[in-house]
Design a protein around this motif. Structure first.
Motif, PDB file in Angstrom:
ATOM      1  N   GLY A 172       0.708  -1.060   0.087  1.00 42.49           N
ATOM      2  CA  GLY A 172       0.046   0.005  -0.229  1.00 42.49           C
ATOM      3  C   GLY A 172       0.913   1.173   0.079  1.00 42.49           C
ATOM      4  N   GLU A 173       2.113   1.376   0.288  1.00 38.40           N
ATOM      5  CA  GLU A 173       2.945   2.332   0.364  1.00 38.40           C
ATOM      6  C   GLU A 173       3.049   2.621  -1.111  1.00 38.40           C
ATOM      7  OE1 GLU A 173       6.324   3.092   3.176  1.00 38.40           O
ATOM      8  OE2 GLU A 173       5.710   1.244   4.291  1.00 38.40           O
ATOM      9  N   ARG A 174       3.738   3.890  -1.197  1.00 38.65           N
ATOM     10  CA  ARG A 174       4.067   4.599  -2.606  1.00 38.65           C
ATOM     11  C   ARG A 174       5.150   5.204  -2.374  1.00 38.65           C
ATOM     12  NH1 ARG A 174       0.273   8.877  -4.755  1.00 38.65           N
ATOM     13  NH2 ARG A 174       0.693   8.243  -6.771  1.00 38.65           N
ATOM     14  N   PHE A 175       6.133   4.908  -3.588  1.00 35.54           N
ATOM     15  CA  PHE A 175       7.499   5.657  -3.963  1.00 35.54           C
ATOM     16  C   PHE A 175       7.530   5.818  -5.256  1.00 35.54           C
ATOM     17  CE2 PHE A 175       8.154   1.179  -3.735  1.00 35.54           C
ATOM     18  CZ  PHE A 175       9.119   0.825  -4.732  1.00 35.54           C
ATOM     19  N   ARG A 176       8.412   6.496  -5.766  1.00 38.35           N
ATOM     20  CA  ARG A 176       8.871   6.990  -7.260  1.00 38.35           C
ATOM     21  C   ARG A 176       9.986   6.209  -7.695  1.00 38.35           C
ATOM     22  NH1 ARG A 176       7.837  13.263  -8.462  1.00 38.35           N
ATOM     23  NH2 ARG A 176       9.817  13.472  -7.369  1.00 38.35           N
ATOM     24  N   ILE A 177       9.920   5.886  -9.038  1.00 36.32           N
ATOM     25  CA  ILE A 177      10.844   5.071 -10.078  1.00 36.32           C
ATOM     26  C   ILE A 177      10.895   5.903 -11.216  1.00 36.32           C
ATOM     27  CG2 ILE A 177      10.328   3.204  -8.729  1.00 36.32           C
ATOM     28  CD1 ILE A 177       9.010   2.187 -11.411  1.00 36.32           C
ATOM     29  N   TRP A 178      11.863   5.800 -11.980  1.00 39.18           N
ATOM     30  CA  TRP A 178      12.188   6.432 -13.327  1.00 39.18           C
ATOM     31  C   TRP A 178      11.798   5.166 -14.290  1.00 39.18           C
ATOM     32  CZ3 TRP A 178      13.523  11.195 -14.199  1.00 39.18           C
ATOM     33  CH2 TRP A 178      14.085  12.065 -13.000  1.00 39.18           C
ATOM     34  N   THR A 179      11.007   5.646 -15.151  1.00 36.82           N
ATOM     35  CA  THR A 179      10.638   4.735 -16.223  1.00 36.82           C
ATOM     36  C   THR A 179      10.790   5.571 -17.592  1.00 36.82           C
ATOM     37  OG1 THR A 179       8.236   5.386 -16.381  1.00 36.82           O
ATOM     38  CG2 THR A 179       8.875   3.543 -14.649  1.00 36.82           C
ATOM     39  N   ASP A 180      10.847   4.646 -18.881  1.00 40.82           N
ATOM     40  CA  ASP A 180      10.727   5.579 -20.108  1.00 40.82           C
ATOM     41  C   ASP A 180       9.231   5.587 -20.379  1.00 40.82           C
ATOM     42  OD1 ASP A 180       9.668   3.082 -20.706  1.00 40.82           O
ATOM     43  OD2 ASP A 180      11.237   2.296 -22.042  1.00 40.82           O
TER      44      ASP A 180
END
Length: 200
Positions: free
Chosen positions: A121-129
């Motif tokens: 349920g937690e959120r975090f950010r990642i890099w994607t194309d």
């Protein structure tokens, strides 16, 4: 480089050989090329690398996007390496199954590594194309500058080493030539040179 001093000290010496003069001039030329040529080559290579790396930075920032992911479930809490002394902090965070939406709006579900310990349920950010494939963080300008400086220093050192290697090779050839000349002169002098009964 001690041979450089021979350019001035031996300029009128009757003991000076032609090879001594050549060796001294080679040392002087190599020193000048190392002092002036190697830094110039390093600067030129560093500048070229910096331009190419800045272009890479621009492209990566255009092609990669930060997106929010929501943790669906944990894959494993155990470190990948069972030895706690050698397992990295990243291993301890483990992998999770998460959902995210790509920059083009397509939904995605997959396993990803987490930057910190997380719960479902937690959120975090990642890099994607643009299509939503997970990508490494794009390079920043300070990293590009550091790589360019290292490229310039490496090039300068390599050029300096090549110049010194060429000088040593040339001096080795001069020494071999000098020894061959001595051998011929000893042959002309004969085996009995210097003996009391040789009439010399």
């Amino acid at each position: 480089m001690r041979a450089m001093t021979g350019v001035w000290r031996w300029r009128r010496s009757p003991l000076q050989r032609r090879t001594d003069r050549i060796e001294a001039w080679l040392a002087l030329a190599a020193a000048l090329m190392i002092v002036f040529g190697a830094p110039w080559a390093g600067w030129f290579a560093g500048r070229a690398a910096h331009g190419a790396l800045l272009q890479t930075v621009r492209l990566q920032h255009q092609q990669r996007h930060l997106v929010w992911v929501t943790v669906d479930r944990l894959v494993s809490r155990a470190p990948l390496d069972p030895d706690p002394e050698t397992s990295s902090q990243r291993d301890a965070h483990g992998r999770v199954v998460a959902r995210w939406t790509a920059a083009n709006g397509s939904p995605h579900l997959g396993q990803i590594s987490t930057p910190r310990p997380v719960e479902p349920g937690e959120r975090f950010r990642i890099w994607t194309d643009f299509q939503g494939r997970v990508m490494p963080r794009p390079m920043d300008t300070s990293t590009a500058g550091t790589h360019a400086v290292l490229a310039g220093l490496g090039t300068a050192a390599a050029v300096g080493g090549l110049i010194e290697g060429g000088r040593r090779l040339a001096v080795g050839q001069l020494m071999a030539r000098r020894y061959r000349r001595w051998d011929r002169e000893w042959e002309r002098a004969g085996q009995d040179w210097g003996r009391a009964d040789a009439g010399s």
